[in-house]
Design an enzyme around this catalytic site. Structure first.
Site, PDB file in Angstrom:
ATOM      1  N   CYS A  54       0.859  -1.231  -0.140  1.00  0.00           N
ATOM      2  CA  CYS A  54      -0.117   0.055   0.070  1.00  0.00           C
ATOM      3  C   CYS A  54       0.990   1.307  -0.145  1.00  0.00           C
ATOM      4  CB  CYS A  54      -0.805  -0.064   1.008  1.00  0.00           C
ATOM      5  SG  CYS A  54      -1.791   1.454   1.607  1.00  0.00           S
ATOM      6  N   HIS A  58      -8.654  -3.240   3.115  1.00  0.00           N
ATOM      7  CA  HIS A  58      -7.474  -2.635   3.632  1.00  0.00           C
ATOM      8  C   HIS A  58      -7.474  -0.989   3.434  1.00  0.00           C
ATOM      9  CE1 HIS A  58      -2.908  -1.938   4.507  1.00  0.00           C
ATOM     10  NE2 HIS A  58      -3.080  -0.993   3.887  1.00  0.00           N
ATOM     11  N   GLU A  59      -7.913  -0.665   2.360  1.00  0.00           N
ATOM     12  CA  GLU A  59      -7.860   0.934   1.948  1.00  0.00           C
ATOM     13  C   GLU A  59      -9.131   1.541   2.804  1.00  0.00           C
ATOM     14  OE1 GLU A  59      -5.315   2.317   0.805  1.00  0.00           O
ATOM     15  OE2 GLU A  59      -4.340   0.637   0.077  1.00  0.00           O
ATOM     16  N   HIS A  65      -7.862   2.700   6.293  1.00  0.00           N
ATOM     17  CA  HIS A  65      -7.338   3.959   6.212  1.00  0.00           C
ATOM     18  C   HIS A  65      -8.296   5.058   6.111  1.00  0.00           C
ATOM     19  CE1 HIS A  65      -3.417   2.553   5.899  1.00  0.00           C
ATOM     20  NE2 HIS A  65      -3.525   2.246   4.671  1.00  0.00           N
ATOM     21  N   HIS A  81      -1.027   1.607   9.600  1.00  0.00           N
ATOM     22  CA  HIS A  81      -0.775   0.277   9.235  1.00  0.00           C
ATOM     23  C   HIS A  81      -0.524  -0.484  10.476  1.00  0.00           C
ATOM     24  CE1 HIS A  81       0.589   1.539   4.837  1.00  0.00           C
ATOM     25  NE2 HIS A  81      -0.697   0.892   5.063  1.00  0.00           N
TER      26      HIS A  81
HETATM   27 ZN    ZN Z   1      -2.255   0.908   3.716  1.00  0.00          ZN
END
Ligand code: ZN
Ligand code: CA
Ligand code: ZN
Length: 318
Positions: A124, A274-275, A278, A284
């Site tokens: 990422c 995952h994104e 964020h 992370h």
């Molecule tokens: Zn990431």
């Protein structure tokens, strides 16, 4: 009919012409990433090795080297010189040590094979939070005492969050490159959002047609207007921004798939989960099993939130 060499040549040229566009569009999806790192294996402090400046750029991009924005001329020049030379000095060594510590590797400050292997994985684009500056909250301390484990999740510097009143987030799609059909993207993202909805106080809904959502998802090639240009096939796969920006970008140059069947394809949904982490405010995690772990192996599916991800989102909004 007699053999006619010009006919054969003509057929060959035709074949060549037909194959050219295919060659151009066919990207090198070998799954190899950050190849410049390969020949740096074994490097250590005191050496000058061609290519070390690229490692410095890598470590700066991912949060381990900070040349600052000091406008004092001498300091600016010093930073510029350090960023562009191939010297393995104290500053680079401490960046390598911080990286190794984050990833639970033997902290040697040497570019050993394990460190190089780790750095070469596609990942990422969001910078890692260096642990030393990410002091453990008292809640984290309490939890780690309770469960006898150290939570591995992190937050962005300053802990940006969505305000308490904002529990219903909308999303929309806007891409500058066409990679998959909107219906495919819609169902991938809807499943990914549901995973976070199931473990948090957030609900997610697609914005009404034509409206811009709190979260905007899209595919983009190379430079795409947010100062974080993508890098072609491999290396950085996607990135997203801390609250309340709401931008989630896929690198259009990856070999995206809804169901990867070989080691060159990258799973859309795994990366979306995952994104979105964020987008909600998680940095992370260095728990390899966690969704928020920075690197991601093509050809694999990793869509389930793990305890560390769930503890992280709950700690952020508690
Ligand atoms: Zn990431
Ligand atoms: Ca890329
Ligand atoms: Zn972007």
């Amino acid at each position: 009919m007699a053999f006619n060499p010009s006919l054969l040549l003509g057929a060959f040229l035709l074949l060549l012409l037909v194959s050219i566009p295919i060659t151009v569009h066919c990207k090198d999806h070998t799954g190899k990433s950050f190849d410049f790192l390969h020949h740096l294996e074994g490097c250590h402090k005191g050496q000058t090795v061609k290519g070390l400046h690229a490692l410095k750029r890598y470590l700066q991009k991912f949060g381990y080297l900070n040349y600052g924005h000091d406008h004092h001329d001498s300091s600016k020049n010093r930073n510029l010189k350090h960023a562009n030379n191939d010297e393995f000095d104290d500053l680079l060594e401490s960046a390598v040590r911080a990286y190794q510590s984050n990833y639970h590797m033997k902290v040697t400050g040497i570019l050993d094979s394990d460190t190089i292997q780790e750095m070469m994985l596609p990942r990422c684009g969001v910078p890692d939070v260096v642990k030393a500056t990410n002091a453990m909250s008292s809640r984290k301390m309490k939890q780690s005492k309770l469960f006898n484990t150290t939570p591995q999740y992190s937050f962005f510097p300053g802990m940006p969050r969505w305000p308490p009143s904002k529990t219903r987030l909308t999303y929309s799609f806007r891409s500058s490159a066409k990679v998959v059909g909107i219906q495919v993207l819609r169902s991938v993202c809807s499943r990914a959002f549901r995973r976070w909805q199931n473990v948090s106080h957030f609900t997610f809904q697609e914005a009404r047609r034509g409206a811009t959502g709190d979260i905007v998802i899209g595919f983009h090639h190379g430079g795409h207007g947010d100062q974080y240009p993508f890098d072609g096939p491999g290396n950085t796969l996607a990135h997203a921004f801390a609250p309340q920006r709401g931008w989630f970008h896929y690198d259009a140059d990856e070999n995206w798939s809804t169901n990867p069947v070989n080691m060159t394809q990258v799973d859309l949904e795994s990366v979306a989960v995952h994104e979105i982490g964020h987008i909600l405010g998680l940095g992370h995690s260095y728990d390899r099993n966690a969704i928020m772990f920075p690197s991601f192996s093509p050809g694999t599916i990793k869509r389930n939130l793990r305890a560390d991800d769930i503890e992280g989102i709950r700690a952020l909004y508690s």
